[in-house]
Design a protein around this motif. Structure first.
Motif, short mmCIF file in Angstrom:
data_model
loop_
_atom_site.label_atom_id
_atom_site.label_comp_id
_atom_site.label_asym_id
_atom_site.label_seq_id
_atom_site.Cartn_x
_atom_site.Cartn_y
_atom_site.Cartn_z
N GLU A 44 0.83 -1.21 0.00
CA GLU A 44 0.00 0.00 0.00
C GLU A 44 0.86 1.26 0.00
N ARG A 45 1.88 1.28 0.86
CA ARG A 45 2.76 2.46 0.91
C ARG A 45 3.61 2.55 -0.36
N ALA A 46 4.05 1.41 -0.87
CA ALA A 46 4.84 1.40 -2.10
C ALA A 46 4.07 2.07 -3.22
N LEU A 47 2.81 1.69 -3.38
CA LEU A 47 1.99 2.25 -4.44
C LEU A 47 1.79 3.75 -4.22
N ARG A 48 1.58 4.15 -2.98
CA ARG A 48 1.37 5.57 -2.67
C ARG A 48 2.61 6.39 -3.02
N LEU A 49 3.78 5.87 -2.70
CA LEU A 49 5.02 6.60 -2.98
C LEU A 49 5.30 6.70 -4.47
N VAL A 50 5.12 5.60 -5.19
CA VAL A 50 5.39 5.62 -6.62
C VAL A 50 4.39 6.53 -7.34
N ARG A 51 3.15 6.52 -6.88
CA ARG A 51 2.17 7.44 -7.46
C ARG A 51 2.55 8.90 -7.18
#
Length: 326
Positions: free
Chosen positions: A279-286
């Motif tokens: 979840e955090r990975a996706l948020r950061l890459v976005r």
């Protein structure tokens, strides 16, 4: 109150602000500064401005800070010219007026204040409030650099590094970057790391680059933190260390640096060096993609095509790949 009384009131304010001899109490510090300021004690007015600017003991109030900086300057404290000028340059607490900012910086710069000379040089460099003029920028940076102002030393080095207003000269750039780096200037250490890594004006030296990037990272420079993270992530000149790379990317991502957000997101998605957190990975890459980082846009395209971290969506993949390729 006379100046002697005002001086005592000011000193009491500093004791309460720093917690020396009395419990730290920013509210009490403000009240003592106000008493001294009532007698036009300039440094007390300057300290009040700083409290309002930084929200220490009071709510942040940039308009009040501007008022106190103006009073301090009127009462003879030239140190108020730079923060007040920056308010006019940015439109913080006052109507934006770059010409007024230039006047304030010049007023203190002509009196030899190094920080003001550096800021005045910046206006010439950017062409804000003054015509863009790299030669004038260099002249004012040099005045400040001759007083060991590290920011001006870095700016002067940058002119030589990029060949702005002068012939590109890596040796001269290195000289000024080194002077700034000796004062723990983060951007200067980062730039020296880049020069060492790519052999600009010196033989390529990964170990030297790593030392410079670490110094930049410790000084809080986001680019230095990301560059240090890259060397650790890819094992360039040092043993690969995903956990330490993630540590430095975390710090740089905390300063909203897109490449660090992307790299940290990649590590979180893979569970490399850190516990996996999709979840955090996706948020950061976005977040990195929203800032236009092609690597992040490409990664989001790949995840969309693969159905990894997000539902498979070929249309979204095409959209992200197109953005990255643009």
């Amino acid at each position: 109150a006379g100046k002697g009384v005002a001086a005592a009131e000011f000193r009491l304010g500093t004791l309460y602000q720093d917690g020396n001899g009395v419990p730290a109490d920013l509210g009490a510090a403000r009240r003592w500064y106000e008493k001294a300021a009532a007698a036009h004690f300039a440094i007390a007015e300057l300290m009040l401005a700083n409290l309002y600017r930084n929200g220490k003991g009071v709510a942040v109030d940039l308009a009040a800070a501007a008022t106190w900086y103006r009073r301090a300057l009127d009462d003879g404290d030239l140190n108020a010219a730079v923060p007040l000028g920056s308010f006019y340059e940015e439109g913080a607490g006052v109507a934006k007026d770059p010409v007024k900012a230039a006047e304030l910086y010049r007023r203190a710069a002509d009196r030899g204040l190094a920080t003001a000379q550096d800021y005045f040089g910046d206006l010439y460099f950017k062409g804000v409030g003054l015509p863009q003029d790299y030669a004038e920028a260099r002249a004012w940076y040099r005045k400040a650099a001759d007083q060991q102002d590290a920011t001006a030393e870095f700016s002067l080095g940058s002119l030589y590094y990029y060949g702005q207003g002068v012939a590109q000269d890596y040796a001269e750039a290195e000289k000024w970057f080194e002077r700034a780096a000796r004062q723990q200037n983060g951007p200067a250490n980062n730039q020296l790391g880049i020069m060492a890594r790519h052999g600009q004006g010196m033989a390529p030296d990964e170990a030297k680059a790593f030392t410079y990037f670490r110094a930049a990272a410790v000084a809080g420079d986001a680019d230095g933190q990301a560059n240090l993270g890259d060397m650790l992530l890819f094992g360039t000149g040092v043993a690969r260390n995903d956990a330490e790379a993630a540590h430095w990317y975390e710090k740089a991502a905390g300063q909203d640096l897109p490449i660090a957000e992307f790299r940290l997101g990649f590590l979180l998605a893979a569970g490399r060096g850190v516990p996996r957190d999709a979840e955090r990975a996706l948020r950061l890459v976005r977040a990195a993609a929203a800032k236009g980082l092609p690597e992040a846009e490409t990664q989001l395209g790949a995840w969309s095509a693969e159905g990894n971290l997000v539902p498979r969506d070929y249309a979204a993949a095409v959209s992200w790949f197109r953005k990255a390729a643009a």
